[in-house]
Write a protein that holds these residues in place. Structure first.
Motif, mmCIF file in Angstrom:
data_model
loop_
_atom_site.group_PDB
_atom_site.id
_atom_site.type_symbol
_atom_site.label_atom_id
_atom_site.label_comp_id
_atom_site.label_asym_id
_atom_site.label_seq_id
_atom_site.Cartn_x
_atom_site.Cartn_y
_atom_site.Cartn_z
ATOM 1 N N ALA A 29 1.036 -1.096 -0.095
ATOM 2 C CA ALA A 29 -0.061 -0.006 0.011
ATOM 3 C C ALA A 29 0.610 1.274 0.154
ATOM 4 C CB ALA A 29 -0.775 0.151 1.201
ATOM 5 N N ALA A 30 1.927 1.083 1.045
ATOM 6 C CA ALA A 30 2.955 2.246 0.772
ATOM 7 C C ALA A 30 3.755 2.607 -0.772
ATOM 8 C CB ALA A 30 3.879 1.941 1.611
ATOM 9 N N THR A 31 3.645 1.515 -1.356
ATOM 10 C CA THR A 31 4.260 1.769 -2.809
ATOM 11 C C THR A 31 3.322 2.356 -3.623
ATOM 12 O OG1 THR A 31 5.861 0.055 -2.442
ATOM 13 C CG2 THR A 31 5.297 0.575 -4.635
ATOM 14 N N VAL A 32 2.030 1.773 -3.527
ATOM 15 C CA VAL A 32 0.960 2.385 -4.351
ATOM 16 C C VAL A 32 0.729 3.916 -3.915
ATOM 17 C CG1 VAL A 32 -1.539 2.275 -4.739
ATOM 18 C CG2 VAL A 32 -0.381 0.019 -4.694
ATOM 19 N N ALA A 33 0.854 4.182 -2.910
ATOM 20 C CA ALA A 33 0.503 5.522 -2.420
ATOM 21 C C ALA A 33 1.580 6.524 -2.897
ATOM 22 C CB ALA A 33 0.509 5.693 -0.809
ATOM 23 N N THR A 34 2.766 5.950 -2.781
ATOM 24 C CA THR A 34 4.026 6.857 -3.344
ATOM 25 C C THR A 34 3.988 7.051 -4.665
ATOM 26 O OG1 THR A 34 5.549 5.868 -1.540
ATOM 27 C CG2 THR A 34 6.438 6.801 -3.439
ATOM 28 N N ILE A 35 3.518 5.891 -5.629
ATOM 29 C CA ILE A 35 3.491 6.255 -6.986
ATOM 30 C C ILE A 35 2.285 7.198 -7.282
ATOM 31 C CG2 ILE A 35 2.716 5.284 -9.163
ATOM 32 C CD1 ILE A 35 4.663 2.580 -8.054
ATOM 33 N N GLU A 36 1.126 6.964 -6.514
ATOM 34 C CA GLU A 36 -0.110 7.728 -6.749
ATOM 35 C C GLU A 36 0.227 9.152 -6.595
ATOM 36 O OE1 GLU A 36 -3.289 5.574 -4.665
ATOM 37 O OE2 GLU A 36 -3.421 4.416 -6.704
ATOM 38 N N ASN A 43 -3.231 3.639 -12.509
ATOM 39 C CA ASN A 43 -3.844 2.534 -12.244
ATOM 40 C C ASN A 43 -2.590 1.653 -12.066
ATOM 41 O OD1 ASN A 43 -5.057 -0.011 -12.112
ATOM 42 N ND2 ASN A 43 -5.876 -0.092 -14.355
ATOM 43 N N VAL A 44 -2.140 1.716 -11.009
ATOM 44 C CA VAL A 44 -0.861 0.904 -10.420
ATOM 45 C C VAL A 44 -1.193 -0.724 -10.343
ATOM 46 C CG1 VAL A 44 0.746 0.592 -8.527
ATOM 47 C CG2 VAL A 44 -0.147 2.900 -8.944
ATOM 48 N N MET A 56 9.636 3.355 -9.064
ATOM 49 C CA MET A 56 10.231 3.534 -7.681
ATOM 50 C C MET A 56 11.606 4.091 -7.723
ATOM 51 S SD MET A 56 7.644 3.483 -5.849
ATOM 52 C CE MET A 56 8.471 3.546 -4.092
ATOM 53 N N ASN A 57 12.443 3.666 -8.787
ATOM 54 C CA ASN A 57 13.724 3.906 -8.835
ATOM 55 C C ASN A 57 13.911 5.420 -9.276
ATOM 56 O OD1 ASN A 57 15.003 1.705 -8.225
ATOM 57 N ND2 ASN A 57 15.122 0.943 -10.535
ATOM 58 N N VAL A 58 12.814 5.956 -10.322
ATOM 59 C CA VAL A 58 12.800 7.524 -10.562
ATOM 60 C C VAL A 58 12.515 8.194 -9.224
ATOM 61 C CG1 VAL A 58 11.390 9.205 -12.024
ATOM 62 C CG2 VAL A 58 12.230 6.943 -12.926
ATOM 63 N N ILE A 59 11.414 7.760 -8.440
ATOM 64 C CA ILE A 59 11.128 8.554 -7.170
ATOM 65 C C ILE A 59 11.977 8.690 -6.228
ATOM 66 C CG2 ILE A 59 9.408 8.306 -5.276
ATOM 67 C CD1 ILE A 59 7.128 7.106 -7.418
ATOM 68 N N SER A 60 12.918 7.417 -6.281
ATOM 69 C CA SER A 60 13.777 7.723 -4.991
ATOM 70 C C SER A 60 15.367 8.058 -5.567
ATOM 71 C CB SER A 60 14.054 6.206 -4.658
ATOM 72 O OG SER A 60 14.473 5.269 -5.732
ATOM 73 N N GLN A 70 7.748 13.845 -10.875
ATOM 74 C CA GLN A 70 6.288 13.740 -11.308
ATOM 75 C C GLN A 70 6.199 13.588 -12.774
ATOM 76 O OE1 GLN A 70 3.571 17.001 -10.465
ATOM 77 N NE2 GLN A 70 2.228 15.340 -9.941
ATOM 78 N N ASN A 71 6.964 14.689 -13.736
ATOM 79 C CA ASN A 71 6.960 14.485 -14.846
ATOM 80 C C ASN A 71 7.452 13.033 -15.622
ATOM 81 O OD1 ASN A 71 5.642 17.236 -15.320
ATOM 82 N ND2 ASN A 71 7.885 18.201 -15.411
ATOM 83 N N GLN A 72 8.571 12.633 -15.214
ATOM 84 C CA GLN A 72 9.190 11.522 -15.518
ATOM 85 C C GLN A 72 8.020 10.410 -15.398
ATOM 86 O OE1 GLN A 72 12.817 11.164 -13.449
ATOM 87 N NE2 GLN A 72 14.080 12.020 -15.183
ATOM 88 N N VAL A 73 7.696 10.216 -13.857
ATOM 89 C CA VAL A 73 6.637 9.109 -13.552
ATOM 90 C C VAL A 73 5.409 9.053 -14.457
ATOM 91 C CG1 VAL A 73 5.235 8.199 -11.922
ATOM 92 C CG2 VAL A 73 7.552 8.902 -11.224
ATOM 93 N N GLN A 74 4.929 10.048 -14.767
ATOM 94 C CA GLN A 74 3.785 10.231 -15.630
ATOM 95 C C GLN A 74 4.147 9.812 -16.926
ATOM 96 O OE1 GLN A 74 1.974 14.305 -14.850
ATOM 97 N NE2 GLN A 74 1.379 13.619 -12.731
ATOM 98 N N ALA A 75 5.326 10.251 -17.410
ATOM 99 C CA ALA A 75 5.725 10.152 -18.743
ATOM 100 C C ALA A 75 5.782 8.408 -19.087
ATOM 101 C CB ALA A 75 6.684 10.775 -19.338
ATOM 102 N N LEU A 76 6.514 7.901 -17.938
ATOM 103 C CA LEU A 76 6.882 6.652 -17.901
ATOM 104 C C LEU A 76 5.373 5.704 -17.658
ATOM 105 C CD1 LEU A 76 9.795 6.080 -15.681
ATOM 106 C CD2 LEU A 76 9.534 5.527 -18.099
#
Length: 87
Positions: A29-36, A43-44, A56-60, A70-76
């Protein structure tokens, strides 16, 4: 003989798909929340383990601030949804 090989391949493919889906559905749930947090409309549950790890690599990473990540995650995620970078 050919039907046995085909049956074995189908079973193998089913097991692979099931395992991939299980990995994605077992995401914490923590990973889903982080991505969201970075992609609120994501739609994780549709992502596989490799895609979640990539996000998660991008985020961390320490490379950019929140906006850049945020831009990178959304593009991916858009690329994943369009079949780009899928296994």
């Amino acid at each position: 003989m050919t039907s046995k090989i085909l049956k074995g391949l189908l079973i193998s493919a089913f097991v692979t798909v099931s395992a991939t889906n299980a990995m994605a559905s077992n995401t914490s749930a923590a990973t889903v929340a982080t991505i969201e947090k970075y992609a609120p409309d994501a739609n994780v549950s549709a992502l596989n383990h490799r895609q979640i790890s990539t996000l998660m690599n991008v985020i961390s990473s320490g490379d950019e601030g929140f906006g850049g990540k945020q831009n990178q995650v959304q593009a991916l995620i858009r690329n994943f949804e369009n079949g780009v970078f899928s296994e």
